[in-house]
Design a protein around this motif. Structure first.
Motif, PDB file in Angstrom:
ATOM      1  N   ALA A   7       0.829  -1.207   0.000  1.00  0.00           N
ATOM      2  CA  ALA A   7       0.000   0.000   0.000  1.00  0.00           C
ATOM      3  C   ALA A   7       0.860   1.252   0.000  1.00  0.00           C
ATOM      4  O   ALA A   7       0.561   2.229  -0.704  1.00  0.00           O
ATOM      5  CB  ALA A   7      -0.928  -0.010   1.217  1.00  0.00           C
ATOM      6  N   ASP A   8       1.950   1.237   0.788  1.00  0.00           N
ATOM      7  CA  ASP A   8       2.841   2.398   0.817  1.00  0.00           C
ATOM      8  C   ASP A   8       3.516   2.613  -0.536  1.00  0.00           C
ATOM      9  O   ASP A   8       3.610   3.747  -1.018  1.00  0.00           O
ATOM     10  CB  ASP A   8       3.907   2.206   1.891  1.00  0.00           C
ATOM     11  N   PHE A   9       3.986   1.553  -1.153  1.00  0.00           N
ATOM     12  CA  PHE A   9       4.681   1.696  -2.428  1.00  0.00           C
ATOM     13  C   PHE A   9       3.729   2.152  -3.536  1.00  0.00           C
ATOM     14  O   PHE A   9       4.102   2.974  -4.382  1.00  0.00           O
ATOM     15  CB  PHE A   9       5.361   0.379  -2.815  1.00  0.00           C
ATOM     16  N   ALA A  43       8.120  10.323  -1.574  1.00  0.00           N
ATOM     17  CA  ALA A  43       9.365   9.723  -1.090  1.00  0.00           C
ATOM     18  C   ALA A  43       9.223   9.266   0.353  1.00  0.00           C
ATOM     19  O   ALA A  43       9.761   8.222   0.756  1.00  0.00           O
ATOM     20  CB  ALA A  43      10.513  10.720  -1.221  1.00  0.00           C
ATOM     21  N   HIS A  44       8.462  10.027   1.120  1.00  0.00           N
ATOM     22  CA  HIS A  44       8.215   9.694   2.520  1.00  0.00           C
ATOM     23  C   HIS A  44       7.463   8.370   2.636  1.00  0.00           C
ATOM     24  O   HIS A  44       7.824   7.488   3.430  1.00  0.00           O
ATOM     25  CB  HIS A  44       7.417  10.833   3.147  1.00  0.00           C
ATOM     26  N   GLN A  45       6.407   8.203   1.836  1.00  0.00           N
ATOM     27  CA  GLN A  45       5.651   6.954   1.862  1.00  0.00           C
ATOM     28  C   GLN A  45       6.494   5.784   1.359  1.00  0.00           C
ATOM     29  O   GLN A  45       6.390   4.668   1.873  1.00  0.00           O
ATOM     30  CB  GLN A  45       4.386   7.087   1.016  1.00  0.00           C
ATOM     31  N   PHE A  46       7.328   6.051   0.359  1.00  0.00           N
ATOM     32  CA  PHE A  46       8.216   5.016  -0.151  1.00  0.00           C
ATOM     33  C   PHE A  46       9.158   4.536   0.961  1.00  0.00           C
ATOM     34  O   PHE A  46       9.388   3.325   1.117  1.00  0.00           O
ATOM     35  CB  PHE A  46       9.016   5.567  -1.330  1.00  0.00           C
ATOM     36  N   CYS A 191       0.570  11.487   7.904  1.00  0.00           N
ATOM     37  CA  CYS A 191       1.447  11.765   6.767  1.00  0.00           C
ATOM     38  C   CYS A 191       0.885  11.213   5.465  1.00  0.00           C
ATOM     39  O   CYS A 191       1.030  11.830   4.408  1.00  0.00           O
ATOM     40  CB  CYS A 191       2.850  11.229   7.033  1.00  0.00           C
ATOM     41  N   VAL A 192       0.232  10.059   5.504  1.00  0.00           N
ATOM     42  CA  VAL A 192      -0.364   9.570   4.264  1.00  0.00           C
ATOM     43  C   VAL A 192      -1.589  10.411   3.900  1.00  0.00           C
ATOM     44  O   VAL A 192      -1.861  10.659   2.720  1.00  0.00           O
ATOM     45  CB  VAL A 192      -0.730   8.074   4.347  1.00  0.00           C
ATOM     46  N   TRP A 193      -2.322  10.881   4.899  1.00  0.00           N
ATOM     47  CA  TRP A 193      -3.448  11.786   4.625  1.00  0.00           C
ATOM     48  C   TRP A 193      -2.938  13.076   3.985  1.00  0.00           C
ATOM     49  O   TRP A 193      -3.492  13.553   2.984  1.00  0.00           O
ATOM     50  CB  TRP A 193      -4.202  12.086   5.914  1.00  0.00           C
TER      51      TRP A 193
END
Length: 227
Positions: A7-9, A43-46, A191-193
């Motif tokens: 999900a993050d990628f 990049a943060h989520q990655f 952060c994802v929001w």
């Protein structure tokens, strides 16, 4: 983020595409920090994807520790000052920009304190309710949390552009909901929001550039940053 490394990628890929599209809309140097937000969030989520891989046993704990450290440094040590500064630079000279300055100061103080709190001690992380909870150990974290909210939301709510105000409102709602429902996973979920709401950054640039037409030349001569 919730659920998994996958999900993050995937989120990083989608938001990264938005980030690249946003950077194509840049016309002046003052645009760059705000226009960079979607790509930085991607990049943060990655990075968090590797934290998940560590928790799931697919990569070493040491690699997960590095990824968690980088994730938290960005979330706590950079975002509180980056967001209000980027918004201030976008705003034309005038009263609104002057009113944003205190939020930049609050953000800078918060970033320095949380950077110290993160860098001074190991970062803890664990899966909690399908999210990742990051822990930093330092006094006055409650006060820092207030500064964090003020810094990341306040300047946006004062902006003269509807898309930026909407960005601020969306993040205020997200921050409040996360703090009430699942505070221990605050960094991960908010952060994802924020990454998802950064689509409003692209909307801002598209609408602004359409309204201005060709009147603003890319990287034209500008006034000093805090004029």
């Amino acid at each position: 983020m919730c659920f998994s490394a996958t999900a993050d990628f995937v989120a990083a890929g989608v938001i990264g595409s938005v980030g690249i599209a946003t950077l194509t809309q840049v016309r002046t140097r003052r645009d760059v920090p705000f226009a960079s937000l979607p790509l930085l969030f991607a990049a943060h989520q990655f990075t968090e994807g590797f934290v998940w891989l560590s928790l799931e046993g697919h990569i070493s704990r040491g690699a997960g520790d590095v990824a968690a450290y980088l994730y938290v440094l960005f979330a706590f040590g950079l975002l509180p000052v980056l967001v209000p500064t980027a918004i201030l630079l976008i705003e034309p000279p005038g009263r609104r920009r002057a009113h944003m300055t205190p939020f930049v100061v609050i953000g800078a103080i918060t970033s320095v304190y949380l950077f110290w709190a993160t860098a001074a001690r190991p970062v803890g992380y664990a899966e909690v309710h399908h999210s990742i909870a990051y822990t930093a150990h330092a006094p006055l974290l409650g006060v820092a949390a207030v500064g964090y909210v003020l810094a990341t939301v306040g300047a946006a709510l004062l902006a003269g552009y509807p898309s930026i105000v909407a960005f601020g409102v969306a993040n205020a709602v997200g921050l409040t909901a996360v703090l009430v429902v699942l505070a221990e996973a605050f960094a991960s979920i908010w952060c994802v929001w924020a990454a998802l709401t950064s689509c409003l950054v692209l909307l801002f640039f598209v609408r602004r550039n359409r309204a201005q037409g060709g009147s603003v030349k890319r990287f034209q001569q500008e006034r000093p940053a805090f004029a």
